[in-house]
Write an enzyme that holds these catalytic residues in place. Structure first.
Site, mmCIF file in Angstrom:
data_model
loop_
_atom_site.group_PDB
_atom_site.id
_atom_site.type_symbol
_atom_site.label_atom_id
_atom_site.label_comp_id
_atom_site.label_asym_id
_atom_site.label_seq_id
_atom_site.Cartn_x
_atom_site.Cartn_y
_atom_site.Cartn_z
ATOM 1 N N ARG A 95 -7.562 -5.789 8.120
ATOM 2 C CA ARG A 95 -6.116 -5.895 8.288
ATOM 3 C C ARG A 95 -5.732 -5.341 9.659
ATOM 4 O O ARG A 95 -6.453 -4.531 10.237
ATOM 5 C CB ARG A 95 -5.360 -5.143 7.192
ATOM 6 C CG ARG A 95 -5.717 -3.671 7.067
ATOM 7 C CD ARG A 95 -4.950 -3.034 5.923
ATOM 8 N NE ARG A 95 -5.138 -1.604 5.838
ATOM 9 C CZ ARG A 95 -5.770 -0.981 4.855
ATOM 10 N NH1 ARG A 95 -6.284 -1.665 3.851
ATOM 11 N NH2 ARG A 95 -5.874 0.332 4.842
ATOM 12 N N CYS B 180 -10.577 -3.499 -14.307
ATOM 13 C CA CYS B 180 -10.402 -4.799 -14.955
ATOM 14 C C CYS B 180 -10.345 -4.757 -16.463
ATOM 15 O O CYS B 180 -10.077 -5.758 -17.087
ATOM 16 C CB CYS B 180 -11.496 -5.774 -14.536
ATOM 17 S SG CYS B 180 -13.063 -5.543 -15.393
ATOM 18 N N GLN C 224 -5.772 -6.446 12.649
ATOM 19 C CA GLN C 224 -6.726 -6.658 13.739
ATOM 20 C C GLN C 224 -7.860 -5.630 13.760
ATOM 21 O O GLN C 224 -8.433 -5.340 14.811
ATOM 22 C CB GLN C 224 -6.002 -6.669 15.090
ATOM 23 C CG GLN C 224 -5.020 -7.819 15.251
ATOM 24 C CD GLN C 224 -5.705 -9.182 15.184
ATOM 25 O OE1 GLN C 224 -6.574 -9.476 16.005
ATOM 26 N NE2 GLN C 224 -5.327 -10.013 14.216
#
Length: 290
Positions: free
Chosen positions: A271, A127, A273
């Site tokens: 993600r 960041c 399933q």
């Protein structure tokens, strides 16, 4: 494992792997995330001084290269000649700081803009500049106690969250290059979503919106973030009082440690399933163990 990675750059964790309605115990590999404090040694020979410059969250390994690159790209040095050496600080106070604190020795005649250093950098693995300058400061943020009575969320509901988030990402559909943070109710209703080029910015926008609306703490909410789960994201979620955090990508070791300490439920690889439960699995209901 990648032979080019030092053994301290990864570690194993016991997880519960969920596929559809089934769950099994397994081992998972985590990318280690630890703080690296960078200090500067400067001044003429015989009058050397030392001061902290930044703390960056990183995967251990190639720390001296990271330090040199940071000094160059931030304009603190302009060539190899400006840097006389880099070493791990031997005078650390805590065992966990060993090989997590480095000192870059600047050339004796190198001018140093001290007023600029007063606006010290706290750089994150993803960041950029955030404004903290010690390892202790990273761990010192006060976080509210997360609820111990829930919420309890059906395991099958977790599978549905990524698609609901993606369907609401208007900017991502146009650019393909934005991260998202989304708040859901325990029943899976999408309550709030924000997008940004930075993962931390997207989450800050969500938390800021809740703050301005007078909705903190978010004790009855689920957070889903795109990308990986870092220590900073877990800490931000804990400050906002979010008890369940799910990530499309992998968590780091420090993220798992922080979530465990905060009493948070942390899910990764949500993600297709599938997902892994790293801690706080008691809030996820309805799995069938194998």
């Amino acid at each position: 494992m990648n032979p080019f990675l030092p053994p301290t750059s990864y570690e194993y964790a016991a997880v519960q792997k969920v596929a559809g309605a089934e769950m099994r115990e397994a081992a998972d590999v985590l990318a280690v995330e630890e703080p690296l404090e960078i200090r500067l040694g400067y001044g003429p020979a015989g009058q050397r001084e030392q001061r902290p410059l930044s703390v960056t969250m990183r995967t251990p390994g190639h720390d001296f290269e990271l330090t040199a690159g940071f000094l160059l790209t931030e304009g603190l040095i302009r060539s190899r000649a400006d840097l006389t050496g880099i070493l791990y600080c031997p005078d650390v106070q805590k065992e966990e700081e060993r090989e997590n604190v480095v000192r870059a020795e600047l050339a004796a005649g190198l001018p140093l803009d001290l007023p600029r250093l007063e606006r010290n950098f706290y750089t994150s693995s993803s960041c950029g500049v955030c404004g903290k300058t010690s390892i202790d400061a990273v761990h010192a943020a006060a976080c509210p106690v997360l609820p111990t009575d829930g919420p309890h969320v059906p395991a099958a509901l977790i599978h549905e969250l990524p698609e609901r988030q993606r369907a609401a990402q208007a900017l991502f559909e146009q650019t393909g290059g934005l991260h998202a943070a989304a708040l859901f109710s325990p029943t899976g209703e999408l309550l709030l979503l924000r997008e940004d080029v930075g993962r931390h910015n997207a989450l800050d926008k969500v938390i800021g919106a809740a703050l301005l609306a007078g909705e903190l703490p978010l004790h009855r909410h689920i957070l889903l973030v795109s990308g990986r789960a870092s220590f900073e994201l877990v800490q931000k979620a804990a400050v906002a009082g979010i008890p369940i955090m799910a990530a499309v990508g992998a968590p780091s070791s420090l993220a798992v440690q922080a979530a465990t300490n905060f009493g948070m439920t942390l899910l990764g690889f949500v993600r297709q399933q599938r997902y892994n439960i790293y801690c706080g699995g008691w809030r996820i209901l309805g799995n069938v163990e194998l």
